[in-house]
Design an enzyme around this catalytic site. Structure first.
Site, PDB file in Angstrom:
ATOM      1  N   GLU A 192      40.869  48.031  36.230  1.00 57.41           N
ATOM      2  CA  GLU A 192      39.512  48.145  36.745  1.00 57.41           C
ATOM      3  C   GLU A 192      39.229  49.556  37.237  1.00 57.41           C
ATOM      4  O   GLU A 192      38.723  49.748  38.337  1.00 57.41           O
ATOM      5  CB  GLU A 192      39.299  47.141  37.873  1.00 57.41           C
ATOM      6  CG  GLU A 192      39.279  45.722  37.366  1.00 57.41           C
ATOM      7  CD  GLU A 192      38.532  44.783  38.283  1.00 57.41           C
ATOM      8  OE1 GLU A 192      38.600  44.998  39.503  1.00 57.41           O
ATOM      9  OE2 GLU A 192      37.873  43.868  37.777  1.00 57.41           O
ATOM     10  N   GLU A 251      39.643  39.825  32.381  1.00 56.54           N
ATOM     11  CA  GLU A 251      39.745  38.927  33.533  1.00 56.54           C
ATOM     12  C   GLU A 251      38.431  38.194  33.602  1.00 56.54           C
ATOM     13  O   GLU A 251      37.381  38.806  33.786  1.00 56.54           O
ATOM     14  CB  GLU A 251      39.949  39.698  34.850  1.00 56.54           C
ATOM     15  CG  GLU A 251      41.335  40.264  35.023  1.00 56.54           C
ATOM     16  CD  GLU A 251      41.469  41.046  36.339  1.00 56.54           C
ATOM     17  OE1 GLU A 251      40.800  40.698  37.331  1.00 56.54           O
ATOM     18  OE2 GLU A 251      42.240  42.025  36.336  1.00 56.54           O
TER      19      GLU A 251
HETATM   20  C1  IPT Z   1      40.019  41.908  40.192  1.00 55.35           C
HETATM   21  C2  IPT Z   1      41.359  42.561  40.019  1.00 55.35           C
HETATM   22  O1  IPT Z   1      41.451  43.277  38.812  1.00 55.35           O
HETATM   23  C3  IPT Z   1      42.476  41.563  40.112  1.00 55.35           C
HETATM   24  O2  IPT Z   1      43.683  42.248  40.236  1.00 55.35           O
HETATM   25  C4  IPT Z   1      42.280  40.633  41.275  1.00 55.35           C
HETATM   26  O3  IPT Z   1      42.374  41.374  42.445  1.00 55.35           O
HETATM   27  C5  IPT Z   1      40.934  39.981  41.169  1.00 55.35           C
HETATM   28  O4  IPT Z   1      39.945  40.944  41.167  1.00 55.35           O
HETATM   29  C6  IPT Z   1      40.590  39.067  42.308  1.00 55.35           C
HETATM   30  O5  IPT Z   1      41.499  38.065  42.434  1.00 55.35           O
HETATM   31  S1  IPT Z   1      38.929  43.107  40.883  1.00 55.35           S
HETATM   32  C7  IPT Z   1      37.236  42.553  40.738  1.00 55.35           C
HETATM   33  C8  IPT Z   1      36.932  41.248  41.220  1.00 55.35           C
HETATM   34  C9  IPT Z   1      36.389  43.603  41.380  1.00 55.35           C
END
Ligand code: IPT
Length: 972
Positions: free
Chosen positions: A202, A292
């Site tokens: 990210e 994600e």
């Molecule tokens: C995203 C992250 O890439 C991941 O590592 C984890 O922290 C997740 O969020 C939340 O559980 S960051 C994004 C929601 C800005």
């Protein structure tokens, strides 16, 4: 054109001119082409892509992945169990964050043994046919300590996540360690499961393109040849699609429901309907990827708990949002998380507590959930129809109900069309009837023709039309498809909708007929189309169709609940058998005339099996089971659940030992071996208000509880003490002066007055309960925020205080490298090994749990317990605290020396802690349980502790070996 060997930039440039990759525009200069017209990165053609999807070994696929963190399950054999469950729930991929800090307690030290055995984690994925997206950071976020940076990195001067020689030297060390030995040899090109490798995480604002490029260059130098990927936050800045730092397969992250589980019926935003538009604008030649996508939510200290998160991101959310992703053209989807696990020891960042269940499709103790089942249903559909659904172009659908959104997808390989219908407002609870016009080779219709199509509350549907399957041609179905298969003399298809909803299923059939022996259907034939109408039953209704395709068709109409228990394991490539009933079917194989299948049941279960013609006998978890074949070809029978006799020690009747554990509070305690805290400068991002610097990380202590002892001469001028503690959410501290309790607090400032000072040396003892280090999501070195005290001063006179600091035994030179950097902190008992099996507590006092005494200071309780779970069963254990205590206290739970829980009775919400098999001996061996209790109020009384399985399953799980848990030996 087959491209072999490394390409020079000249040959790449030539390729760019002479090849044209259907169906997209000219290649990026650095892309090469594969034999089937797809593009690749010029380093391997085993993973390639077009504008729709990736291809693995030249086969296009929709990648449905789920995030998995091996470090959140400290029992390596259970990695295999979880990967089998991934496969069973339709995941064909897993995304692994590799956690630098978990492997590196000290600069230059890298550990991949035991619970850190990355090879074993990758082997587990491979054994279940799971493709891996590897994400080694260097920064990962992930709600882990320092966002995955090792604690020692807090002491580097440069700003991290930017281009700097000092930071690059550090992260290169990590990538060298993990790439060369683990990631490179486990790429698909080497026969391993890794198909992509992500760059950073990210990395979306305030970016250094040179830093991204440096990581890419490092991967290449190390021998990474699979495509690089990148997860942009949402779809905002569109960095790294082209130019310096650009990856091969750019994509997005998205969490539409947000992270507030306290209002579980409220979803943050509508299913985003602009992905496709955005994607076509910025990256049309590549597959659309969501590296994600929200699969659950984390929950903070004091939060509403993971049951709420599971309700918020539930199976209805999965229906709406995951189907919307398909509608938008997303063909790489990775759910964060697929399985959450446990942030055991000091693994967590302060924003989360020990459980990282995440409300994921597979729960923390490895159990099935409604969302897991929904994922299986959708994924099995997608994989069954993979050729047609993986490459599609959108078309407009003119539905009649304005409250709904309709997305049409036309397969580029056939006439097959998909119509995805959902509410305009994702969280609408309305019941909406609708009709949809379709044009097929067999005519134009308005669906449904003789029934009702409905979205009843939070639901979304995928209707399929003009679809050749097995020997049949589907004109349309208003029921959704689970899967289909040709099995011997017949074709089989399973369709579903909520119980009581109408269904209409129309086949091309010159002379077709259908009958149901058990249920009401109506049929009609006109213009060569056989139309079958029915209501979705409770259960599954078989309908026998003849005269449509070359073979007879067994149409299995399921109600939704029944559909959740249909499984379609592959017995060979693209050949599935169908099994209805069990809680879980892990896998199946046919050898000779026997179908063997494995899985788990939670009760005696009636099952249905549809298998190839030659199958005559069945084995379930290696035991023979008798099934009867019905005239319609379905085998019926029962899997009997024999209730096991599971013996688990009753902790209220166990022999408990007690010892007081905070001698550091006594004024005459000998701290001569402690480290002197005398630094005047710090690398932390928060400046101290008084000196010396009282930040534990500056002295090499990074985890758990910390002690600071300050000695100063008394004088009548001193009117008080002013103390400010600095640490993360959920942290707390307790102060004693000359052995007397002063108070216990959340972090922040306290002034102590009316002190009981002596004229001679006075000792202020401060115990800081930390909850880990911050992450660095904001790229401002926030992970370097201190754990300690920003200010300690005497009021009334400027008196010098001399300080000592104490943390975990050995600091960065771990006393216990097997359990690793995050397992123990600086409590007296931790340093002495009181938490370890084999420690002799023979001279400790007897005690009871629940305790019958109020205790001041740190208290340690020890006992042993046994659990006897017969072979062939799974009974994941939880340890539950029940408290009536009004007094605030914290506790650490150690099982066989492993710190598996941080309990805060004053914050919550967690009360039950998962104790994974492997750490726990469940074969009647002895387990050591140690609980350290830290009262924040002057005293406290620990309540009831009980051990109970979350669920008892007869299980086909793999054998789980004991994790190496070194016994006590004299420390120091
Ligand atoms: C995203 C992250 O890439 C991941 O590592 C984890 O922290 C997740 O969020 C939340 O559980 S960051 C994004 C929601 C800005």
């Amino acid at each position: 054109m087959i491209v072999k060997g490394p390409l020079t930039s000249i040959s790449l440039a030539i390729l760019a001119v002479v090849t044209s990759a259907a169906p997209t525009s000219p290649l990026n200069a650095r892309d090469a082409s594969s034999s089937n017209g797809t593009s690749n990165n010029g380093l391997t053609d085993k993973v390639s892509w077009d504008g729709y999807s990736i291809y693995i070994n030249n086969e296009p696929l929709t990648l449905l992945s789920g995030e998995f963190h091996y470090y959140r399950l400290p029992s390596p054999d259970l990695w295999t169990d979880i990967m089998q469950k991934y496969k069973a729930l339709g995941f064909n991929g897993a995304s692994f964050y590799f956690n630098w800090g978990y492997h590196s307690p000290k600069r230059g030290v890298y550990d991949f043994e035991g619970v850190r055995d990355v090879q074993k984690a990758l082997d587990a994925a491979k054994a279940s046919g799971i493709h891996v997206i590897s994400r080694p950071g260097p920064y990962i976020n992930a709600e882990v300590d320092c966002g995955g940076f090792p604690s020692w990195l807090m002491n580097i001067q440069s700003t991290t996540r930017q281009n700097s020689p000092e930071y690059e030297a550090a992260w290169s060390e990590w990538l060298t360690a993990i790439d060369k030995k683990y990631l490179v040899p486990n790429q698909i090109t080497e026969g391993g499961p890794i198909i992509m490798q992500q760059v950073e995480n990210e990395y979306s604002s305030n970016v250094s393109k040179e830093y991204m490029q440096a990581i890419i260059d490092k991967y290449k130098k190390d021998g990474i040849v699979v495509p690089t990927s990148f997860n942009e936050i949402n779809n905002h800045s569109q960095n790294f699609i082209n130019g310096t730092g650009a990856v091969d397969l750019y994509g997005w992250d998205n969490y539409p429901a947000g992270f507030d589980c306290s209002h579980p019926s409220k979803w943050g935003t509508d299913a985003i309907k602009t992905y496709r538009e955005q994607h076509m604008k910025v990256n049309p030649d590549k597959p659309q990827a969501l590296y994600e996508f929200q699969g659950g939510s984390f929950d903070p200290w004091g939060g509403p708990g993971y049951d709420n998160c599971r309700t918020m991101v539930n199976e209805k959310y999965a229906k709406i949002y995951y189907k919307n992703n398909l509608a938008q053209g997303v063909r790489i989807q990775s759910l964060y998380m697929g399985y959450g696990g446990t942030s055991w020891g000091g693994l967590a960042t302060p924003s989360v507590y020990t459980s990282y269940d995440y409300g994921a499709p597979i729960s923390e103790p490895g159990l099935m959930t409604p969302k897991g089942y929904e994922h299986k249903i959708q994924a099995t559909f997608v994989h069954t129809l993979t050729k047609d659904i993986t490459a599609t172009t959108p078309f407009d659908v003119d539905g009649d109900n304005d409250a709904l959104v309709y997305n049409g997808l036309q397969s580029v390989h056939s006439d097959t069309q998909f119509i995805i219908v959902q509410h305009n407002k994702s969280d609408s609870d309305n019941r909406d009837e609708f009709t949809v016009p379709i044009n097929t080779k067999d005519g134009s219709f308005t669906l449904p023709r003789n029934s009702t199509l409905v979205l009843n509350g939070r639901d979304a549907k995928i209707l399929v039309a003009d679809y050749d399957f097995e020997s049949q041609h589907l004109v349309y179905s208003t029921s959704e498809i689970f899967t289909h298969q040709s099995l011997g003399k017949m074709d089989v298809i399973v369709v579903y909708a909520y119980e009581g909803e109408d269904g209409e299923f129309a086949l091309k059939a010159a002379n077709g007929s259908a009958k149901a022996t058990d249920g009401d259907i109506t049929t009609s034939s006109a213009d060569g189309v056989l139309q079958i109408n029915y209501k979705h039953p409770n259960g599954t209704m078989p309908i026998e169709v003849t005269g449509a395709g070359d073979k007879d068709l067994l149409l299995l109409v399921a109600g939704y609940n029944s559909a959740t228990r249909w499984w379609a394991p592959e017995v060979s490539a693209r050949e599935r058998v169908l099994i209805q009933g069990p809680y879980l079917v892990r896998d199946a194989k046919v050898s000779g005339s026997t179908l063997s299948f494995t899985g788990d049941i939670d009760a005696t279960t009636d099952i249905l099996v549809v298998a190839p013609d030659n199958v005559r006998s069945f084995r379930w978890n290696n035991k023979s089971v008798k099934l009867q074949k019905q005239s319609n070809g379905i085998w019926k029978g029962t899997l009997t659940f024999d209730k096991p006799n599971i013996q688990i020690t009753d902790l209220s009747k166990a022999t408990w030992k007690y010892k007081a554990g905070s001698p550091e509070t006594a004024p005459d305690f000998d701290d001569s071996t402690w480290m002197v805290a005398d630094h005047q400068d710090t690398n932390a991002t928060v400046a101290p208000e008084t000196k010396p610097v009282l930040y534990a990380d500056d002295y090499g202590f990074h985890t758990g509880n910390l002690w600071f002892r300050g000695t100063f001469k008394g004088s009548s001028d001193i009117t008080g003490l002013n103390v400010t503690a600095y640490s993360g959410d959920g942290s707390a501290w307790v102060a004693w002066l000359n052995g007397k309790y002063l108070g216990g607090y959340d972090v922040g400032s306290q002034v102590f007055k009316d002190l009981d000072l002596t004229d001679d040396d006075n000792v202020l003892s401060l115990l800081l309960w930390t909850t880990g280090h911050e992450e660095d999501g904001t790229k401002d070195d926030r992970f370097k925020s201190p754990r300690g005290f920003t200010k300690v001063e005497t009021l009334g006179s400027n008196t010098t205080i001399s300080w000592k600091v104490q943390g975990n035994l050995g600091g960065e030179d771990l006393a216990d490298p097997v359990r690793g950097a995050y397992n123990e902190g600086g409590l007296y008992g931790e340093r002495e090994g009181w938490h370890l099996p084999g420690f002799d507590d023979g001279d400790w006092e007897s005690a009871t749990i629940p305790d019958d005494k109020n205790r001041t200071g740190v208290s340690w309780f020890r006992t042993t317990f046994k659990a006897d779970v017969p072979k062939g069963y799974d009974a994941p254990l939880g340890l539950t605290f029940e408290d009536k205590s009004e007094q605030r206290y914290r506790a650490l739970v150690f099982v066989n020396g492993w710190q598996l829980g941080r309990y805060a009775n004053d914050l919550g919400p967690q009360k039950t802690y998962y104790l994974p098999e492997g750490i726990v001996n469940v074969n009647n061996g002895e387990n050591t349980l140690a609980v350290a209790v830290i009262p924040l109020d002057e005293s406290s009384q620990i309540g009831t502790l009980s051990l109970e399985p979350y669920l008892v399953l007869e299980s086909g799980k793999p054998n789980v070996g004991l994790v190496d848990s070194p016994k006590y030996s004299k420390r120091k």
